[in-house]
Structures are given as structure tokens and as C-alpha cells.
Design a protein around this motif. Structure first.
Motif: not given
Length: 310
Positions: A39-45, A68-78
């Protein structure tokens, strides 16, 4: 703070798709920590695209499921990588291999038990590197904590709270690894450095061949977690000295091979000082006396005139 969706995150990138920066995250049995890290990564602006390469080293807990849970929510990024066999125990320098797989021209590094606290961190670091070609890396401060309290509010003190010259980087200057952002110019390790556990010392040394380091005080300190599963932080002082000694010895061998005598000599001195640190106080004086005696004998042999045979 609620996380943005992948669409909202990518909307701030103005249609750009090629990652400018790659976040490298190594995880092993970090089920209790990895959510905070991701989440610290995904909060980057940022106004540029970034990718998140998460490498799970055959965890035996639920770390792969959380990734895998986060990769499914952010498949292009993670971009997850799951190992079936633990690479660390095999001595494989997988973290450096990930640099070669990264598509970004910059690398930011943070392991799965640590986390960032400043949402502008990456933007500030990339902006600096974009505008200062003579710098190869940027870094900032971190604080050390465990499950109960903050152990050290400031990690970098004294002379380390400033920029690093290329020479200082090549000498393995201490830097908080979870704070760095550097140019993606290290794609493999020299053979002498394979098997080294304290790889960050080697990274800084290799990066020093490409430029200087910038300390950015304006970025809020990152969080370095101390826990029982920590590879380095929970080792005894003797074990940490041995790990660092191996890194310095390996760097000395590398610089000897490429003919850099100044750095070869520097790292040999580090090896010597770390060897002394491993010797008990009772035996240290005797060791120094023996070394001095051997040097004196060898010097006497060199300066003494050769005796003629009768």
C-alpha cells in the motif's frame, strides 16, 4: 487512507504506459507486513508510470496469497514472481537479477517487511535524477522500529546525512537500502560477488562507477522493521561482522581483477579491521604483535645485503 483503483492511479500518468521506474520488493514469510508495504507503493503520487515487481521466495505462510490479491486488483502495475524453491538458501543473488528484468530506467527498492511513509517520495527522487545526470542515486532517511516501539528515530547520522561522492559510493558508504532510488545500470553481479549476503554494499560500490549520491532530507523517513525473521537485523553482532567481512573481501577480489588498486587496498583494510573486530580483546594485542613481528621480519629480509657463499 483508501487506495486508488488501478484506473485512477493510471489516470495520473497522462496516457503513458512504459514504466519510468520499477519498484523491486523481495518478500519471504511477510504475511503480517506485506499489505503495509504494497500500500505504501500504491499510494505514491507520480506523473509517470511505475511498475511493482514483487518476488516471493517460496514463503511458507500466506504471503503469496496476499501478493496475488493485490496483483488481481492491480494487474497492470503489480508483476508478481513466485518461487517454488527458496532462492536465498541456494545463494542465488535474485534481487540483482530483478534489476535486469525491470523495465524502468530507475529502480526503487523496499523489502516486504518495511514500508514508505511519504507519498511524494518517488516523484521527488525521479525529478532530481532527471535533472542531474552526474548523480546515479538518491536516498533519504529511515527510522528503525519493532513491534513495541521506535528503536532509532534517525538511521543516518553525522557525516552520512549528506551527499556521497562517487568515491564514497565505490567504498560501500552506508545508506538505508529501503530509501534508495537509482539508475537501472546494474544488470548482473561480477562473479566475485556471488554468494554475498550483504548485497547493498556491493550495489553502492558498483553504482559509484556511474556517478554521485544525493541525500534528500525533505522526504519523510521510511520505516525499517526489526523482527525475528529479519535476515540482517536479528543476527548477532558477530554474525553481522562476518557478513560484512565477506562482502568486503569479495569486493577486494573484484577490484583486484579489474586492476583498481586503490579500491583493492581500501577493501583489504576493511577486511583486516573486521577480522580484528572478531577477535576477543584478550587475543587482539597478541594478534597485532604477531602481525607486526612478521612485517618486521619480512622487511629485514628485504633490506639486508645478501651474504656471499664461501
Amino acid at each position: 487512507m483508501e487506495l486508488k483503483s488501478e484506473q485512477a492511479l493510471m489516470a495520473s500518468w497522462s496516457g503513458q504506459t512504459q514504466p519510468v521506474l520499477s519498484i523491486i520488493c523481495l518478500a519471504y514469510n511477510h504475511a503480517g507486513f506485506i499489505r503495509k508495504t504494497l500500500e505504501g507503493f500504491l499510494e505514491q503520487e507520480t506523473d509517470f508510470p511505475f511498475e511493482i515487481i514483487v518476488h516471493d521466495d517460496a514463503s511458507s505462510d500466506t504471503t503469496p496469497l496476499i501478493i496475488a490479491e493485490y496483483a488481481a486488483r492491480y494487474p497492470t502495475v503489480i508483476k508478481p514472481i513466485y518461487q517454488a524453491q527458496n532462492q536465498y538458501t541456494l545463494g542465488v543473488p535474485f534481487s540483482t537479477r530483478l534489476f535486469a528484468q525491470a523495465r524502468g530506467r530507475y529502480i526503487a527498492y523496499c523489502e516486504g517487511d518495511d514500508y514508505w511513509t511519504d507519498s511524494r517520495k518517488l516523484q521527488i527522487q525521479v525529478d532530481f535524477l532527471e535533472n542531474n545526470r552526474d548523480y546515479v542515486m538518491t536516498y533519504h532517511d529511515a527510522f528503525m522500529f519493532d513491534s513495541k516501539r521506535i528503536l532509532r528515530p534517525i538511521h543516518l547520522t553525522g557525516k552520512y546525512r549528506r551527499d556521497a561522492s562517487a568515491k564514497e559510493l565505490m567504498q560501500g558508504r552506508p545508506i538505508s537500502t529501503l530509501t534508495v532510488c537509482f539508475r537501472n545500470v546494474i544488470h548482473e553481479l561480477p562473479p566475485e560477488l556471488h554468494g554475498v549476503e550483504v548485497l547493498d554494499i556491493c550495489w553502492w560500490s558498483l553504482l559509484g562507477a556511474h556517478g554521485k549520491g544525493k541525500f534528500i532530507e525533505a522526504i519523510r523517513p521510511a520505516a525499517y522493521r526489526v523482527h525475528e525473521g529479519g535476515i540482517f537485523s536479528m543476527r548477532t553482532s558477530q554474525q553481522r561482522i562476518r557478513m560484512s567481512l565477506h562482502a568486503y573481501y569479495s569486493l577486494a577480489r573484484y577490484y583486484q581483477r579489474i586492476g583498481n588498486k586503490a579500491l583493492y587496498d581500501y577493501f583489504l583494510v576493511q577486511v583486516f579491521s573486521h577480522c580484528l573486530a572478531l577477535i576477543s580483546p584478550a587475543n587482539k594485542l597478541q594478534a597485532l604483535f604477531t602481525i607486526g613481528q612478521n612485517i618486521a621480519i619480512n622487511l629485514f629480509k628485504r633490506i639486508s645485503p645478501a651474504t656471499s657463499r664461501s
